[in-house]
Design an enzyme around this catalytic site. Structure first.
Site, short mmCIF file in Angstrom:
data_model
loop_
_atom_site.label_atom_id
_atom_site.label_comp_id
_atom_site.label_asym_id
_atom_site.label_seq_id
_atom_site.Cartn_x
_atom_site.Cartn_y
_atom_site.Cartn_z
N ARG A 286 0.80 -1.22 0.00
CA ARG A 286 0.00 0.00 0.00
C ARG A 286 0.84 1.27 0.00
NH1 ARG A 286 -3.34 1.50 -2.73
NH2 ARG A 286 -4.14 -0.60 -2.54
N LYS B 81 2.62 25.10 -4.58
CA LYS B 81 1.43 24.53 -3.95
C LYS B 81 1.53 23.01 -4.04
CE LYS B 81 -1.59 28.47 -4.90
NZ LYS B 81 -2.80 28.94 -5.62
N LYS C 268 5.57 39.25 -4.66
CA LYS C 268 4.13 39.11 -4.84
C LYS C 268 3.40 40.31 -4.23
CE LYS C 268 2.49 34.89 -4.37
NZ LYS C 268 2.22 34.55 -5.79
N GLU D 108 5.25 39.92 -9.57
CA GLU D 108 3.86 39.63 -9.90
C GLU D 108 3.12 40.93 -10.17
OE1 GLU D 108 1.33 36.71 -7.48
OE2 GLU D 108 0.59 38.66 -6.83
N ASP E 29 -0.48 38.19 -13.69
CA ASP E 29 -1.30 37.38 -12.80
C ASP E 29 -2.78 37.71 -12.91
OD1 ASP E 29 -1.55 35.42 -10.68
OD2 ASP E 29 -2.01 37.08 -9.34
#
Length: 262
Positions: free
Chosen positions: A80, A115, A147, A177, A198
């Site tokens: 598994r 992410k 960002k 960004e 973006d």
């Protein structure tokens, strides 16, 4: 998770050797065979894991992917864990391949994001490569990406770029960004190496790409935000160098695989 032991297998008390086969129960791109091989090696060095297909191969339902020979207790205990990893990575590789095939004839490259599942970043980014895309940053130390919250903290794009430029090593690039045309112009004016467009609509993206190319052909351009299979090609046709998407990792489903013991 094996935890304090495999109660089921330990209770059987099997000492024989056996053979197992990995079989695809769905169509997709295979990824994770070397990882699975390592899982079984760590459990029992006498287990031989023989891949029948190459990593990155498109597989069909019922296709045999690998054979395993060795102590049955090791095969049963590792089943598994090894399958879970391969199923997860194959799902990512499968969706990545779907994205990359749409823009395969264009110069634009698909890249991933940070992410990722906690603890699995290296493996998931590996699956992205198997699927045919490129890796973006592995961590915060790989490159500078300014960002929206960084811009707010600094006070402006200008201040953010100028402050960071003083502290980073020479080879590192600065990506900014942007969400508006004014931000694109500011990032370009103050020396961004890469400009991210973006969540822009296609018209604004085309306008921004045209402006950047006219002012500085050396600047790399990345598009990001709400990238889907439906709009991917349109975004690529705007002329951007890169398209970043978290979807192959965050939205992919596991590829169904199983192991059968003879």
């Amino acid at each position: 998770m094996i935890g304090r032991g495999d109660r089921t297998t330990d209770g059987l008390g099997v000492e024989e050797t056996g053979t197992g086969h990995w079989v695809a129960k769905a169509e997709g791109v295979m990824a994770g065979l070397p990882i699975a091989q390592r899982v079984f090696q760590l459990l029992n060095g006498n287990i031989v894991f023989n891949p029948i297909i190459k990593e990155g191969t498109k597989v069909k339902v019922g296709e045999v992917l690998a054979t395993l020979d060795g102590p049955l207790d090791g095969l049963l205990t590792g089943e598994r864990v090894a399958l879970n990893l391969a199923m997860r990575l194959s799902g990512i590789a499968t969706m990545t391949r779907q994205y990359t095939e749409i823009i395969a004839d264009l110069p634009t490259q698909l890249v991933d994001t940070r992410k990722t599942t906690p603890g699995l970043r290296i493996l998931e980014k590996y699956a992205i490569q198997v699927g045919g895309a490129k890796n973006h940053r592995m961590g915060l130390d790989d490159g500078v990406m300014i960002k929206d919250n960084h811009i707010k903290a600094a006070g402006s794009i200008q201040r953010a770029i100028q402050s960071i430029r003083k502290t980073i090593p020479y080879p590192l690039t600065i990506e900014v960004e942007t969400t508006t045309f004014d931000e694109v112009k500011e990032a370009l004016k103050y020396g961004a190496d890469i400009i991210m467009l973006d969540n822009m609509n296609l018209e604004l993206m085309k306008e921004s790409v045209t402006y950047i190319r006219r002012e500085n052909k050396q600047i790399k351009i990345e598009a990001s935000g709400n990238i889907t299979l439906d709009n991917l090609r349109q975004v690529a046709l705007t002329g951007v160098d890169y398209i970043s998407s978290s979807a192959p990792i965050t939205r992919s489903t596991w590829l169904d695989l199983s192991m059968r013991i003879d």
